[in-house]
Scaffold this active site. Structure first.
Site, PDB file in Angstrom:
ATOM      1  N   CYS A 172       0.830  -1.207   0.000  1.00 12.32           N
ATOM      2  CA  CYS A 172       0.000   0.000   0.000  1.00 12.32           C
ATOM      3  C   CYS A 172       0.866   1.260   0.000  1.00 12.32           C
ATOM      4  CB  CYS A 172      -0.978  -0.036   1.170  1.00 12.32           C
ATOM      5  SG  CYS A 172      -2.399   1.065   0.953  1.00 12.32           S
TER       6      CYS A 172
ATOM      7  N   HIS B  55      -4.076  -5.474   0.108  1.00 14.35           N
ATOM      8  CA  HIS B  55      -3.715  -6.049   1.404  1.00 14.35           C
ATOM      9  C   HIS B  55      -4.120  -7.523   1.491  1.00 14.35           C
ATOM     10  CE1 HIS B  55      -2.814  -2.111   3.254  1.00 14.35           C
ATOM     11  NE2 HIS B  55      -3.827  -1.671   2.519  1.00 14.35           N
TER      12      HIS B  55
ATOM     13  N   GLU C 218      -1.919  -9.334   3.391  1.00  9.61           N
ATOM     14  CA  GLU C 218      -1.223  -9.635   4.646  1.00  9.61           C
ATOM     15  C   GLU C 218      -2.183  -9.650   5.831  1.00  9.61           C
ATOM     16  OE1 GLU C 218      -1.497  -5.181   4.991  1.00  9.61           O
ATOM     17  OE2 GLU C 218      -1.393  -6.673   3.402  1.00  9.61           O
TER      18      GLU C 218
END
Length: 242
Positions: free
Chosen positions: A92, A176, A178
Protein backbone atom coordinates in the site's frame (compact mmCIF):
# COMPACT_ATOMS: atom_id res chain seq x y z
CA UNK A 1 28.66 -10.14 11.50
CA UNK A 2 25.45 -10.48 13.47
CA UNK A 3 22.77 -12.75 12.01
CA UNK A 4 21.19 -10.97 9.03
CA UNK A 5 17.68 -9.69 9.65
CA UNK A 6 14.71 -8.42 7.69
CA UNK A 7 13.93 -4.76 8.30
CA UNK A 8 10.24 -3.83 8.62
CA UNK A 9 9.27 -0.17 8.27
CA UNK A 10 5.94 0.46 10.01
CA UNK A 11 3.88 3.66 9.82
CA UNK A 12 0.85 2.98 12.05
CA UNK A 13 0.14 0.74 15.04
CA UNK A 14 -2.54 -1.22 13.17
CA UNK A 15 -0.63 -1.53 9.88
CA UNK A 16 1.35 -4.57 10.99
CA UNK A 17 2.92 -7.22 8.72
CA UNK A 18 0.41 -9.94 9.60
CA UNK A 19 0.90 -12.94 7.31
CA UNK A 20 4.23 -11.57 6.05
CA UNK A 21 5.77 -12.05 9.48
CA UNK A 22 4.49 -15.61 9.69
CA UNK A 23 6.41 -16.65 6.57
CA UNK A 24 9.57 -14.85 7.70
CA UNK A 25 9.36 -16.71 11.01
CA UNK A 26 8.95 -20.02 9.17
CA UNK A 27 12.30 -19.32 7.50
CA UNK A 28 13.77 -18.49 10.94
CA UNK A 29 14.59 -14.97 9.83
CA UNK A 30 14.95 -12.41 12.64
CA UNK A 31 13.23 -9.09 12.05
CA UNK A 32 13.61 -5.52 13.24
CA UNK A 33 10.70 -3.09 13.13
CA UNK A 34 11.39 0.64 12.82
CA UNK A 35 9.10 3.68 12.95
CA UNK A 36 11.12 6.44 11.28
CA UNK A 37 8.65 8.42 9.16
CA UNK A 38 8.59 11.42 11.52
CA UNK A 39 12.37 11.49 12.10
CA UNK A 40 14.60 13.93 10.23
CA UNK A 41 17.76 11.83 10.47
CA UNK A 42 16.80 8.28 11.43
CA UNK A 43 19.48 5.74 12.25
CA UNK A 44 19.54 2.93 9.71
CA UNK A 45 23.17 1.99 10.23
CA UNK A 46 22.45 -1.77 10.15
CA UNK A 47 21.83 -1.73 6.40
CA UNK A 48 24.76 -4.04 5.61
CA UNK A 49 23.21 -6.75 7.80
CA UNK A 50 19.77 -6.38 6.20
CA UNK A 51 18.60 -9.47 4.32
CA UNK A 52 15.36 -7.90 3.12
CA UNK A 53 13.11 -4.88 3.48
CA UNK A 54 9.35 -4.72 4.14
CA UNK A 55 7.66 -1.32 3.84
CA UNK A 56 4.17 -1.34 5.33
CA UNK A 57 1.11 0.82 4.74
CA UNK A 58 0.12 3.94 6.61
CA UNK A 59 -2.28 6.89 6.70
CA UNK A 60 0.09 9.54 5.33
CA UNK A 61 0.66 10.56 1.70
CA UNK A 62 3.77 8.95 0.25
CA UNK A 63 5.04 12.30 -1.03
CA UNK A 64 4.36 14.26 2.19
CA UNK A 65 8.00 14.55 3.17
CA UNK A 66 7.43 17.96 4.78
CA UNK A 67 5.43 16.42 7.64
CA UNK A 68 7.13 13.02 7.45
CA UNK A 69 10.79 13.68 6.58
CA UNK A 70 11.78 10.10 7.37
CA UNK A 71 10.02 8.99 4.19
CA UNK A 72 13.02 10.36 2.30
CA UNK A 73 15.25 7.94 4.19
CA UNK A 74 12.82 5.11 3.50
CA UNK A 75 13.03 5.80 -0.23
CA UNK A 76 16.82 5.91 -0.03
CA UNK A 77 16.72 2.52 1.69
CA UNK A 78 14.49 1.15 -1.05
CA UNK A 79 16.86 2.37 -3.76
CA UNK A 80 19.87 0.97 -1.91
CA UNK A 81 18.20 -2.41 -1.50
CA UNK A 82 17.18 -2.59 -5.15
CA UNK A 83 20.64 -1.58 -6.35
CA UNK A 84 22.24 -4.32 -4.23
CA UNK A 85 19.64 -6.98 -5.03
CA UNK A 86 18.16 -7.20 -1.54
CA UNK A 87 14.52 -8.38 -1.57
CA UNK A 88 12.00 -5.55 -1.06
CA UNK A 89 8.27 -5.84 -0.40
CA UNK A 90 6.08 -2.74 -0.37
CA UNK A 91 2.46 -2.83 0.83
CA UNK A 92 0.00 0.00 0.00
CA UNK A 93 1.92 3.10 1.18
CA UNK A 94 5.06 0.98 0.84
CA UNK A 95 4.08 0.20 -2.76
CA UNK A 96 3.70 3.93 -3.41
CA UNK A 97 7.05 4.72 -1.78
CA UNK A 98 8.62 2.05 -3.97
CA UNK A 99 7.20 3.75 -7.05
CA UNK A 100 8.43 7.19 -5.95
CA UNK A 101 11.88 5.83 -5.08
CA UNK A 102 12.23 4.39 -8.58
CA UNK A 103 11.03 7.46 -10.47
CA UNK A 104 7.24 6.95 -10.49
CA UNK A 105 4.58 9.39 -9.34
CA UNK A 106 1.67 9.48 -6.89
CA UNK A 107 -1.85 10.21 -8.09
CA UNK A 108 -3.94 11.64 -5.26
CA UNK A 109 -7.50 10.34 -5.32
CA UNK A 110 -10.62 12.26 -4.36
CA UNK A 111 -12.28 9.21 -2.81
CA UNK A 112 -11.04 6.06 -1.12
CA UNK A 113 -11.18 2.56 -2.59
CA UNK A 114 -12.08 0.42 0.42
CA UNK A 115 -13.41 -3.10 0.53
CA UNK A 116 -13.14 -6.46 -1.22
CA UNK A 117 -12.84 -6.28 -4.99
CA UNK A 118 -11.25 -8.09 -7.93
CA UNK A 119 -7.83 -7.47 -9.39
CA UNK A 120 -6.59 -9.00 -12.64
CA UNK A 121 -3.22 -10.63 -13.12
CA UNK A 122 -1.25 -9.19 -16.02
CA UNK A 123 2.02 -11.09 -15.57
CA UNK A 124 3.86 -12.74 -12.74
CA UNK A 125 6.80 -14.93 -13.58
CA UNK A 126 8.50 -15.74 -10.29
CA UNK A 127 6.00 -13.76 -8.22
CA UNK A 128 2.35 -14.30 -9.15
CA UNK A 129 2.31 -17.45 -11.26
CA UNK A 130 0.08 -19.30 -8.74
CA UNK A 131 -2.75 -16.77 -9.00
CA UNK A 132 -5.98 -17.22 -10.85
CA UNK A 133 -6.49 -14.70 -13.64
CA UNK A 134 -8.73 -12.67 -11.30
CA UNK A 135 -8.76 -12.69 -7.52
CA UNK A 136 -10.70 -10.78 -4.84
CA UNK A 137 -8.51 -8.84 -2.41
CA UNK A 138 -8.82 -6.22 0.30
CA UNK A 139 -8.26 -2.67 -0.89
CA UNK A 140 -7.87 0.29 1.46
CA UNK A 141 -6.33 3.31 -0.22
CA UNK A 142 -7.03 6.73 -1.69
CA UNK A 143 -3.85 7.44 -3.63
CA UNK A 144 -2.34 5.34 -6.41
CA UNK A 145 1.15 4.98 -7.83
CA UNK A 146 2.24 5.05 -11.45
CA UNK A 147 4.50 2.40 -12.99
CA UNK A 148 8.15 3.55 -12.93
CA UNK A 149 10.14 3.24 -16.13
CA UNK A 150 11.64 -0.24 -16.31
CA UNK A 151 9.13 -1.78 -13.89
CA UNK A 152 6.90 -4.72 -14.81
CA UNK A 153 3.17 -4.46 -14.28
CA UNK A 154 1.86 -7.57 -12.54
CA UNK A 155 -1.76 -6.78 -11.69
CA UNK A 156 -4.39 -4.09 -12.18
CA UNK A 157 -8.03 -3.36 -11.39
CA UNK A 158 -10.74 -1.20 -12.86
CA UNK A 159 -10.07 1.63 -10.40
CA UNK A 160 -6.30 1.19 -9.98
CA UNK A 161 -4.01 0.76 -12.98
CA UNK A 162 -1.04 -0.47 -10.91
CA UNK A 163 -2.15 -2.98 -8.27
CA UNK A 164 1.13 -4.90 -8.30
CA UNK A 165 4.51 -4.32 -9.89
CA UNK A 166 8.02 -5.69 -9.94
CA UNK A 167 11.32 -3.84 -10.33
CA UNK A 168 14.40 -6.05 -10.02
CA UNK A 169 14.39 -7.51 -6.50
CA UNK A 170 11.43 -5.36 -5.40
CA UNK A 171 7.73 -6.20 -5.37
CA UNK A 172 4.99 -3.65 -4.71
CA UNK A 173 1.37 -4.47 -3.80
CA UNK A 174 -1.26 -1.76 -3.56
CA UNK A 175 -3.71 -4.19 -1.92
CA UNK A 176 -3.71 -6.05 1.40
CA UNK A 177 -3.41 -9.84 1.55
CA UNK A 178 -1.22 -9.63 4.65
CA UNK A 179 -4.35 -8.94 6.72
CA UNK A 180 -5.81 -11.82 8.75
CA UNK A 181 -9.26 -11.82 10.33
CA UNK A 182 -7.86 -10.83 13.77
CA UNK A 183 -5.80 -8.04 12.20
CA UNK A 184 -8.87 -6.79 10.34
CA UNK A 185 -10.61 -6.47 13.71
CA UNK A 186 -7.76 -4.24 14.86
CA UNK A 187 -8.32 -2.08 11.79
CA UNK A 188 -12.02 -1.90 12.57
CA UNK A 189 -11.24 -0.82 16.12
CA UNK A 190 -9.25 2.17 14.88
CA UNK A 191 -11.47 5.29 14.67
CA UNK A 192 -9.67 6.78 11.68
CA UNK A 193 -10.11 3.56 9.71
CA UNK A 194 -13.79 3.29 10.60
CA UNK A 195 -14.32 6.91 9.53
CA UNK A 196 -12.75 6.16 6.14
CA UNK A 197 -14.82 3.01 5.75
CA UNK A 198 -18.09 4.83 6.42
CA UNK A 199 -17.11 7.73 4.16
CA UNK A 200 -16.59 5.20 1.36
CA UNK A 201 -20.12 3.86 1.89
CA UNK A 202 -19.14 0.70 3.72
CA UNK A 203 -19.89 -0.75 7.11
CA UNK A 204 -18.11 -3.06 9.54
CA UNK A 205 -20.67 -5.81 9.08
CA UNK A 206 -20.51 -5.71 5.28
CA UNK A 207 -16.73 -5.73 5.26
CA UNK A 208 -16.51 -8.60 7.73
CA UNK A 209 -18.87 -10.68 5.59
CA UNK A 210 -17.05 -9.91 2.34
CA UNK A 211 -13.66 -10.54 3.96
CA UNK A 212 -14.74 -13.93 5.30
CA UNK A 213 -15.91 -14.99 1.84
CA UNK A 214 -12.68 -13.86 0.12
CA UNK A 215 -10.22 -14.87 2.84
CA UNK A 216 -9.45 -18.42 1.62
CA UNK A 217 -8.52 -17.00 -1.79
CA UNK A 218 -6.51 -14.17 -0.25
CA UNK A 219 -4.69 -16.61 2.00
CA UNK A 220 -3.62 -18.64 -1.05
CA UNK A 221 -2.36 -15.50 -2.78
CA UNK A 222 -0.54 -14.45 0.39
CA UNK A 223 1.18 -17.82 0.63
CA UNK A 224 2.37 -17.63 -2.98
CA UNK A 225 3.76 -14.12 -2.57
CA UNK A 226 5.05 -14.03 1.00
CA UNK A 227 6.59 -17.49 1.08
CA UNK A 228 8.52 -16.58 -2.05
CA UNK A 229 9.64 -13.30 -0.52
CA UNK A 230 10.76 -15.03 2.68
CA UNK A 231 12.69 -17.61 0.66
CA UNK A 232 14.51 -14.87 -1.23
CA UNK A 233 15.36 -13.13 2.05
CA UNK A 234 16.68 -16.42 3.42
CA UNK A 235 18.87 -16.93 0.37
CA UNK A 236 20.21 -13.39 0.65
CA UNK A 237 20.87 -13.85 4.39
CA UNK A 238 22.94 -16.98 3.70
CA UNK A 239 24.95 -15.11 1.07
CA UNK A 240 25.75 -12.37 3.59
CA UNK A 241 27.23 -14.92 5.98
CA UNK A 242 29.62 -16.40 3.45
Amino acid sequence: MAKPQVLILQHADWERPGRILSYLEECELPTQTLRIATQKKPDVSDFDETAGLVVMGGPMDADDTDHFPGLKTEMKLIRACVSSGKPVLGICLGHQLLSLALGGKIKHGSSAEIGIGPIKRVAGQGFLEMWDKSVNVLNWHTDCATLPEGAQLLAKSEATKVQAMRFGSALGLQFHVEVTAPLLEEWLSEPTMVKQLKAAGGSKAQLREAFAAADPQMQAVAEAIFSGFAARCSTYAKALLK
